[in-house]
Design a protein around this motif. Sequence first.
Motif, mmCIF file in Angstrom:
data_model
loop_
_atom_site.group_PDB
_atom_site.id
_atom_site.type_symbol
_atom_site.label_atom_id
_atom_site.label_comp_id
_atom_site.label_asym_id
_atom_site.label_seq_id
_atom_site.Cartn_x
_atom_site.Cartn_y
_atom_site.Cartn_z
ATOM 1 N N GLU A 1 13.590 30.374 -38.391
ATOM 2 C CA GLU A 1 13.124 29.418 -37.387
ATOM 3 C C GLU A 1 12.032 30.089 -36.565
ATOM 4 N N MET B 1 9.701 30.786 -33.552
ATOM 5 C CA MET B 1 9.721 30.583 -32.106
ATOM 6 C C MET B 1 8.476 31.235 -31.509
ATOM 7 N N ASN C 1 10.195 28.782 -27.334
ATOM 8 C CA ASN C 1 10.037 27.405 -27.811
ATOM 9 C C ASN C 1 10.001 27.391 -29.335
ATOM 10 N N ARG C 2 10.730 26.460 -29.930
ATOM 11 C CA ARG C 2 10.717 26.341 -31.386
ATOM 12 C C ARG C 2 9.450 25.625 -31.839
ATOM 13 N N SER D 1 10.130 25.757 -39.812
ATOM 14 C CA SER D 1 11.150 26.548 -40.487
ATOM 15 C C SER D 1 10.633 26.974 -41.861
ATOM 16 N N ARG E 1 7.155 23.322 -34.259
ATOM 17 C CA ARG E 1 7.428 22.111 -35.025
ATOM 18 C C ARG E 1 6.442 21.910 -36.162
ATOM 19 N N SER F 1 11.558 34.910 -33.081
ATOM 20 C CA SER F 1 11.978 33.995 -34.142
ATOM 21 C C SER F 1 13.374 34.367 -34.640
ATOM 22 N N ARG F 2 14.026 33.422 -35.320
ATOM 23 C CA ARG F 2 15.416 33.608 -35.720
ATOM 24 C C ARG F 2 15.565 33.571 -37.238
#
Length: 211
Positions: free
Chosen positions: A165, A167, A172-173, A202, A175, A144-145
């Motif tokens: 964000e 991941m 893959n992000r 997020s 949703r 994750s970011r």
Amino acid sequence: SVTLTVQRKRGHNGEVTIKYDTKSKEALEGAELEAGSQLILRAQLRDRYHNPTDVVEKDALRAVLDAPDGARSLALHPLFSGAAAQTALNRGQLDQGGGGVQQLTAQLTAAGDYAADVTLHGARLRGSPVRFHVHAAAPCGSRSRLHAPPASPLAAGIAAVATVEAMDRYGNRLRVGGAAVTARALGPSAVDCTITDELDGSYSITMVAAA
């Protein structure tokens, strides 16, 4: 002719079979797959008289998986052959007239829309292509970011917002929300951190440093 099914294996969660209506090509159940699942696609080959058959010329049967990370050819192999075919026949897993079941497997790691297309001598088999969607797997902290607040350093009494964000392990992000996110800010004074789930994968981290 052909009958197509798609299966997914999810480790301790077991195996889920996805059945497709060969006329409408719409998924009857379980159209959503999770990244990291193993795709198992089986094609039941039959001759013009509807008898299961294994008689197929080399390289005549082809499969292409159109994936978000690019299209690739996949090899199909007989599901049962040799002694395994006789064992399957004895167990009633195989028709007396012959197996005719070809199988391919693929690991699905990229989230997005897929299509598996199977052709014989260049002509699509009935029920092909099979379309399905793969969504991101569980969130992974190491992938994750974190996006730092635009203002740095923090000003006492003034809120600063960082963003996470989520991941999955394959990059893959996500949703959707629901991840367990925690935050702690270190510094010369106490910093209160409030986390807001934006419900789109997020998370906002609002930080206020004490005066």
